[in-house]
Write a protein that holds these residues in place. Structure first.
Motif, short mmCIF file in Angstrom:
data_model
loop_
_atom_site.label_atom_id
_atom_site.label_comp_id
_atom_site.label_asym_id
_atom_site.label_seq_id
_atom_site.Cartn_x
_atom_site.Cartn_y
_atom_site.Cartn_z
N TYR A 1 12.00 18.52 -28.68
CA TYR A 1 11.68 19.02 -27.34
C TYR A 1 9.78 18.80 -27.67
CZ TYR A 1 16.16 20.17 -25.17
OH TYR A 1 17.73 19.63 -24.80
N ASP B 1 9.39 22.20 -29.00
CA ASP B 1 10.34 22.68 -29.96
C ASP B 1 9.13 22.34 -31.45
OD1 ASP B 1 11.87 23.53 -28.56
OD2 ASP B 1 13.40 22.64 -29.37
N GLY C 1 11.10 10.06 -29.95
CA GLY C 1 11.98 11.98 -30.02
C GLY C 1 11.83 12.27 -31.62
N TYR D 1 15.80 24.43 -33.28
CA TYR D 1 15.77 24.60 -31.91
C TYR D 1 15.52 25.77 -30.48
CZ TYR D 1 16.36 19.19 -32.42
OH TYR D 1 16.75 18.19 -33.32
N ASP E 1 12.90 24.70 -18.39
CA ASP E 1 12.31 23.40 -18.40
C ASP E 1 10.84 23.61 -19.15
OD1 ASP E 1 13.73 22.70 -16.59
OD2 ASP E 1 12.62 23.25 -15.03
N TRP F 1 10.33 24.15 -22.10
CA TRP F 1 10.64 23.13 -23.48
C TRP F 1 9.80 21.64 -23.41
CZ3 TRP F 1 11.19 27.36 -26.00
CH2 TRP F 1 11.75 28.37 -25.71
N MET F 2 10.18 21.19 -22.15
CA MET F 2 9.64 20.22 -21.71
C MET F 2 7.86 20.18 -21.83
SD MET F 2 12.12 17.95 -21.70
CE MET F 2 13.82 17.63 -22.43
N ARG G 1 10.54 14.09 -17.69
CA ARG G 1 10.71 14.12 -19.76
C ARG G 1 12.43 14.21 -19.87
NH1 ARG G 1 5.62 17.30 -21.22
NH2 ARG G 1 3.66 15.53 -20.43
N LYS G 2 12.88 14.72 -18.32
CA LYS G 2 14.55 15.03 -19.11
C LYS G 2 14.60 14.21 -18.74
CE LYS G 2 14.72 19.90 -17.00
NZ LYS G 2 15.81 20.17 -15.98
N TYR H 1 14.60 12.38 -22.50
CA TYR H 1 15.12 13.27 -23.46
C TYR H 1 16.30 12.44 -23.20
CZ TYR H 1 16.51 16.61 -26.98
OH TYR H 1 16.92 17.20 -27.60
#
Length: 613
Positions: free
Chosen positions: A59, A62, A96, A302, A414, A416-417, A453-454, A457
């Motif tokens: 993420y 992270d 990623g 994470y 959210d 973490w994005m 972004r979700k 990912y």
């Protein structure tokens, strides 16, 4: 000769629908053709996917720990301890997934120049290990206390009158920015401390390995690791606490009150309050929580790796496993005496093969240093990846709650994005809007950006990463790459074989590292999370990307362990040896090839796994 077929890193195409993903991560992580020197360096370097630390794509937030160890490990190798054969470890990212490459020192004269510097600097640490380590523990507990006591305060509609009467001179908006900066600073500093001893720990260990492999050419690497096994370390303390609680529950005849996993932990505690023994048990339970329940249910890298404190049903479930075993007449203690006896036997046996007093003296010195440093190699993880990270993630959630209240996020998770620098920028937007009594721009930008972004990912997760890119060397000799990540010429050859077979359903044999001795057969259970761990049944074989220390209680149920990643010094291999559990680590793709329910044979002496189809 190593396989040469790994793709050019500059020719990896974006996954359809993820174009523009690069803006989610730091700009210096990308492979680039803009500069010919950088392009040539990247093309001629071997980059392998760091699945040991990141079994899933990262993420945007992270990646903070990757940035932290990128700096921490490299500075101690290159600039502080002057490790002779290698500088730092370089990092890149594709879709990623993080790819890393140790930077070797290829000039023999430079290596020779660094040897006396390393001897002076590292030698000082080895000679003063206990004193410096005690100092290190105080620094770590201090920094953890710092963030435990860090208050994340809401922004008030009007500041308290004390701001005026005490002449404070600052506002809650300023304090929120300062709190975020302090949180991030403590995180980065924590990782500075992380590497103060770790590289020296591994350096000492690989020096001992190097001596043994030259003195005893036929010795399996596993035998060398067994010569330092059976040493008590605090990383196993959380599991020790659960076993103590299970024994206490049996002694007090509380098994029926604790029940099975259908009973919620809150109901169990309430029921135990009805008896004196129950109250005594609760006192022991409460005492065990701090700090030992700050153990992550994953690797701790994470944000979704919650700790036992975040869900007390998890340690309660483990206690039930132990209670059942005790009542069934089983010994739930680790086989420490057996492991120590085997360590003593191996040391005596191999020392006896040496021909000269000088060699025996060198062996004794290197083995003694390896034993001295070994506990740190495991213990640091409890302080950093588990205790500190568990507190850190929850403090970040408090920041996220404020951003959600101000409509910058649709929901706290959210956050973490967003990268750490984007969060800082958004907080400036938020507090200046609060200060001026206007609307910030963040609510117009971040919810839409995060939704995109979700989706990106999710596509990253649906596409398994390429194991490596770039040009592999003819011989992989960098010691950390071998003992920690398990990347060797042999593992690359094994990866190539699997790629040539193509269809995972046609693979009948997998090769990895002989992580912990023993041969077992049984039904495989593929587990990627703590939720999956709950599905393990008696006598199954755990197959996982990697393992977590918090999974130790399930070792009472299973026969063996298989992991995708890691070398002989990875955590999974170490912990399996300490628990006397056969294991094969660093298989590359075991979780892709093996399915739950398959019958497999695991040989922890040879590193081979056979699949019955």
């Amino acid at each position: 000769m190593a396989d040469k077929s790994f793709p050019n890193p500059h020719e990896i195409e974006a996954i359809p629908g993820t174009e523009g993903w690069e803006r989610m991560y730091p700009y210096h992580y990308f492979f680039s053709t803009k500069d010919k020197e950088r392009e040539a360096y990247e093309n001629n370097t071997f980059w392998f996917n760091d699945a040991l630390h990141y079994p899933e794509p990262l993420y945007p937030f992270d990646i903070i720990w990757d940035e932290a160890w990128f700096l921490g490990l490299s500075q101690f190798n290159t600039r502080i301890f002057m490790i002779p054969p290698v500088y730092g470890v370089d990092h890149r990212i594709i879709n990623g997934n993080v790819y890393i490459s140790p930077v070797p020192i290829t000039d023999p004269e430079e290596v020779q120049k660094r040897i006396p510097l390393f001897m002076e600097r590292a030698g000082y640490y080895y000679e003063n290990w206990d004193r410096l380590h005690e100092q290190w523990e105080k620094k770590m507990t201090g920094i953890i206390s710092d963030i435990e006591n860090l208050e994340v305060k809401q922004l008030p509609a009007m500041e308290d009158i004390s701001v005026v009467k005490n002449g404070i001179g600052t506002s809650s908006g300023y304090e929120l920015l300062k709190t975020y900066d302090k949180l991030i600073d403590r995180g980065i500093r924590c990782w500075q401390y992380h590497f103060e001893f770790l590289n020296l720990g591994y350096a000492s260990y690989v020096t001992f390995v190097d001596f043994c492999t030259k003195a005893f050419p036929d010795i399996p690497l596993q035998k060398i690791t067994q010569m330092v096994a059976g040493i008590d370390v605090i990383l196993y303390k959380p599991d020790d606490e659960l076993r103590k609680l299970a024994k206490l529950a049996v002694e007090f005849d509380l098994g029926s009150h604790i029940g099975d996993d259908t009973k919620n932990v809150e109901d169990v505690i309430a029921a135990l309050q009805s008896s004196e023994n129950g109250k005594k048990w609760i006192t022991a339970w409460e005492k065990a929580k701090y700090p030992w329940f700050n153990i992550s249910t994953g690797t701790g890298w994470y944000h979704q790796d919650i700790s036992w404190n975040d869900n007390l049903n998890i340690p309660m479930s483990s206690i039930r496993i132990y209670i059942k075993k005790i009542i069934g007449g089983h010994n739930i203690d680790r086989p420490m005496d057996q492991i120590k006896e085997e360590r003593k036997r191996l040391v005596h046996e191999y020392r006896g093969f040496l021909k000269t007093d000088e060699d025996r003296q060198t062996f004794d010195q290197l083995h003694g240093t390896a034993e001295l440093v070994f506990p740190y190699v495991e213990n640091h993880m409890f302080y950093v990846e588990h205790w500190f990270h568990s507190v850190f993630w929850n403090k970040m959630r408090e920041i996220a709650a404020i951003m959600t209240d101000h409509k910058f996020l649709n929901e706290p998770e959210d956050i973490w994005m967003m990268s750490r620098s984007e969060i800082k920028e958004a907080l400036w937007d938020l507090v200046t809007a609060w200060a001026t009594g206007t609307k910030g721009y963040g609510p117009l930008h971040w919810p839409e950006e995060i939704a995109w972004r979700k989706g990106v990912y999710q596509k990253f997760k649906e596409h398994p990463p390429i194991p490596a890119v770039g040009t592999p060397p003819d011989v992989i000799a960098e010691p950390f790459t071998i003992v920690l990540w398990g990347v060797t010429n042999e593992s690359m050859t094994a990866w190539t074989k699997l790629r040539k077979i193509g269809d995972p359903d046609k693979v009948n044999e997998i090769e990895g590292f002989a992580g912990s001795p023993g041969v077992v057969e049984g039904i495989a259970r593929v587990c990627r999370s703590v939720e999956d761990i709950g599905q393990l049944k008696e006598n199954e074989i755990l197959v996982a990307p990697t393992t977590s220390p918090s999974w130790a209680p399930v070792f009472q149920k299973i026969k063996g362990v298989v992991t995708d990643v890691g070398g002989i010094m990875c955590h999974a291999a170490i912990v399996c040896r300490e628990y006397g559990m056969p294991a094969v680590v660093g298989t590359g793709q075991a979780t892709t090839i093996i399915k739950s329910g398959m019958k497999i044979k695991l040989n922890g002496d040879t590193g081979r796994i056979y699949i019955e189809r």
